[in-house]
Design an enzyme around this catalytic site. Structure first.
Site, PDB file in Angstrom:
ATOM      1  N   SER A  25      10.208  15.103  33.460  1.00  0.00           N
ATOM      2  CA  SER A  25       9.188  14.519  34.346  1.00  0.00           C
ATOM      3  C   SER A  25       9.343  15.048  35.769  1.00  0.00           C
ATOM      4  CB  SER A  25       9.333  12.995  34.372  1.00  0.00           C
ATOM      5  OG  SER A  25       9.036  12.450  33.111  1.00  0.00           O
ATOM      6  N   ARG A  29       6.887  17.732  38.160  1.00  0.00           N
ATOM      7  CA  ARG A  29       6.410  17.276  39.468  1.00  0.00           C
ATOM      8  C   ARG A  29       6.909  18.181  40.594  1.00  0.00           C
ATOM      9  NH1 ARG A  29       6.370  13.195  35.960  1.00  0.00           N
ATOM     10  NH2 ARG A  29       5.146  11.304  36.320  1.00  0.00           N
ATOM     11  N   GLN A 169       1.635   9.163  33.696  1.00  0.00           N
ATOM     12  CA  GLN A 169       0.848  10.399  33.806  1.00  0.00           C
ATOM     13  C   GLN A 169      -0.496  10.108  34.453  1.00  0.00           C
ATOM     14  OE1 GLN A 169       0.697  12.049  29.862  1.00  0.00           O
ATOM     15  NE2 GLN A 169       2.877  12.538  29.834  1.00  0.00           N
ATOM     16  N   ASP A 319       9.869   7.109  25.556  1.00  0.00           N
ATOM     17  CA  ASP A 319      10.224   8.318  24.799  1.00  0.00           C
ATOM     18  C   ASP A 319      11.509   8.139  23.985  1.00  0.00           C
ATOM     19  OD1 ASP A 319       8.009   9.601  25.839  1.00  0.00           O
ATOM     20  OD2 ASP A 319       9.121  10.531  27.476  1.00  0.00           O
ATOM     21  N   ARG A 397      11.030  15.312  19.703  1.00  0.00           N
ATOM     22  CA  ARG A 397      11.907  14.122  19.654  1.00  0.00           C
ATOM     23  C   ARG A 397      12.060  13.590  18.231  1.00  0.00           C
ATOM     24  NH1 ARG A 397      12.818  13.722  25.000  1.00  0.00           N
ATOM     25  NH2 ARG A 397      11.003  13.828  26.361  1.00  0.00           N
TER      26      ARG A 397
HETATM   27  C1  S3P Z   1       5.741  10.969  31.512  1.00  0.00           C
HETATM   28  C2  S3P Z   1       5.173   9.759  31.207  1.00  0.00           C
HETATM   29  C3  S3P Z   1       5.162   9.195  29.852  1.00  0.00           C
HETATM   30  C4  S3P Z   1       6.180   9.887  28.942  1.00  0.00           C
HETATM   31  C5  S3P Z   1       6.137  11.382  29.082  1.00  0.00           C
HETATM   32  C6  S3P Z   1       6.455  11.772  30.519  1.00  0.00           C
HETATM   33  C7  S3P Z   1       5.659  11.461  32.910  1.00  0.00           C
HETATM   34  O1  S3P Z   1       3.879   9.384  29.299  1.00  0.00           O
HETATM   35  O2  S3P Z   1       5.962   9.524  27.597  1.00  0.00           O
HETATM   36  O3  S3P Z   1       7.066  12.007  28.223  1.00  0.00           O
HETATM   37  O4  S3P Z   1       6.383  12.412  33.245  1.00  0.00           O
HETATM   38  O5  S3P Z   1       4.882  10.905  33.687  1.00  0.00           O
HETATM   39  P1  S3P Z   1       2.672   8.350  29.572  1.00  0.00           P
HETATM   40  O6  S3P Z   1       2.259   8.480  30.983  1.00  0.00           O
HETATM   41  O7  S3P Z   1       1.582   8.795  28.630  1.00  0.00           O
HETATM   42  O8  S3P Z   1       3.227   7.009  29.233  1.00  0.00           O
END
Ligand code: S3P
Length: 447
Positions: A25, A29, A169, A319, A397
């Site tokens: 994540s 970013r 997200q 996750d 995963r």
């Molecule tokens: C993430 C948010 C999660 C997660 C993904 C990474 C992120 O998804 O499952 O692996 O980096 O913002 P969602 O926003 O769909 O919950």
């Protein structure tokens, strides 16, 4: 030739000290904000999995200078905005990549076409397109807002958006669009989700107001902000660290330490849950690294018992349910995970695939639309049977979780499409072998 499969089999205890790969994540970013900023961003510890490499390539396509300077060391020269890309942006398997980049793109007067692999092309993009459309962006997509799609941005208006589903997200896409919207942007999340975008925006010099109110968490990004390049050290990914840690918990005689793991409270619901199950987990050297908490986490083999995982914990471990389900398979009694409907729209339908994989390995499971229960196999000397070939639908995963199961099951467990593990954890097999695991490549038996 049929693609090779990976097989994990029972061997000795797992022992050692490892470092988890960079957080996925935060890596996405860092590249995106680096490209949106003015000036140079130096990144260390970037995850070099396929998902993040796609985002790096996308940022170059939008006009940023992107250079790999060494292992995990990347330099991004942001131009203070995006230029129109000359070709289609292929985000591969990465939902985070495509959704955040679409958010960032919406702020500029340009058109960009996005696509991805078969999994990403089947995932819902409407959740992001809806708020971006309310801000003033337009698009042409396949039915139900699926990729490939072309997004046209520019001249965005302020939005105050209440998230219908807990999604970092979607929150991040709105905030990134808000950087170039008249009036900025505001997001209200009824359940707090990972806050890396908010933290990192501050690191790039932006002002972000966060308040906890009766109806949820309110995140306000005031208008007219310019980002300045910065330095980022990416901490170890708790979603990847989860695999060696759970492997140690379920394999007799094991002790494994993962150094430098991100301890952001919105990411460590798994640690809390495993402790409730009786896991021997110690957290040492808790420290701050670049605005995020990190620590060294040690797991020792433990006698686990089943628990009820509360639904409100889902965003902090969304996750990690696949690997939690594996831990639950080795526990005494039943573990029930509720409020996990979002798992069905990840890289695969993870509730369905975990239920199928565990059942094939001899574990009792109950699947509901938004829940999964696992009946632990631990009764006296009874072990998890294993002995299955698991279909992963190309989900990294799902593959890693079943390989960990195979390390402590009676009979070996194989997974198909193992190449997909590299989307998030390219060094997974090497790391697990270094700890003493037996994971080998095999050709599947001819049909
Ligand atoms: C993430 C948010 C999660 C997660 C993904 C990474 C992120 O998804 O499952 O692996 O980096 O913002 P969602 O926003 O769909 O919950």
């Amino acid at each position: 030739m049929t693609a090779a499969q990976l097989t994990a089999r029972r061997a000795g205890p797992l022992k050692g000290v490892v470092r988890a790969p960079g957080d996925k994540s935060i890596s996405h970013r860092a590249l995106i904000l680096g490209a949106l900023a003015n000036g140079v961003t130096e990144i260390e510890g970037l995850l070099e999995g396929d998902d993040v490499r796609r985002t790096a390539a996308a940022m170059a396509a939008f006009g940023a200078g992107v250079e790999r300077q060494g292992e995990g060391k990347w330099r991004v020269e942001g131009k203070g905005g995006f230029a129109e890309p000359a070709d289609v942006i292929d985000c591969g398997n990465a939902g985070t990549g495509v959704r955040l980049i679409m958010g960032a793109t919406a702020g500029f007067d340009l058109a960009a076409t996005f696509t991805g692999d078969a999994s990403l092309r089947s995932r819902p993009m409407n959740r992001v397109l809806k708020p971006l459309g309310q801000m003033g962006a337009s698009w042409t997509a396949r039915s139900n807002g699926r990729l490939p799609l072309t997004l046209k941005g520019g001249a965005l208006q302020h939005i105050a958006y209440r998230l219908p589903e807990p999604s970092a997200q979607v929150k991040s896409a709105v905030l990134l669009a808000g950087l170039h919207a008249a009036g900025g942007a505001e997001v209200i999340e009824p359940e707090a989700t990972r806050d890396h975008t908010e933290r990192m925006l501050r690191g790039f010099g932006a002002v972000v107001h966060v308040t906890d109110e009766a109806d949820g968490r309110r995140i306000v990004l005031p208008p007219g902000q310019a980002l300045r390049g910065t330095r980022i050290h990416v901490p170890g990914d708790p979603s990847s660290a989860a695999f060696p840690l759970v492997a140690a918990l379920v394999t007799p005689g094991s002790e494994v330490t993962v150094e430098g793991m991100l301890m952001n409270p919105l990411r460590i619901g798994l640690i809390e849950t495993l402790r409730e199950m009786g896991a021997d987990l110690t957290v040492a050297n808790l420290r701050d690294e670049g605005g995020e908490a990190v620590a060294d986490v040690t797991a020792r083999h433990s006698e686990l018992h089943g628990v009820e995982v509360p639904p409100e914990r889902a965003p902090s471990m969304i996750d990690e349910y696949p690997i939690l389900a594996v831990a639950a398979a080795f526990a005494a009694g039943k573990t029930t995970m509720r409020g996990i409907g979002e798992m069905r729209v990840k890289e695969s339908d993870r509730i369905a695939l975990m239920a199928a994989g565990l059942a094939a390995c001899g574990i009792g499971v109950e699947e509901e639309p938004e829940a999964l229960s696992v009946v632990g196999a631990k009764r006296g000397n009874h072990l998890v049977a294993g002995g299955a070939g698991v279909v992963t639908h190309g989900d990294h995963r799902i593959a890693m979780s079943h390989l960990i199961l195979g390390l402590a099951a009676e009979a070996p467990v194989s997974v198909d499409e193992p190449g997909m593990i590299a989307t998030s954890f390219p060094g997974f097999v090497a790391m697990m072998r270094g700890l003493g695991a037996e994971i080998g490549e095999e050709q599947p038996a001819a049909a």
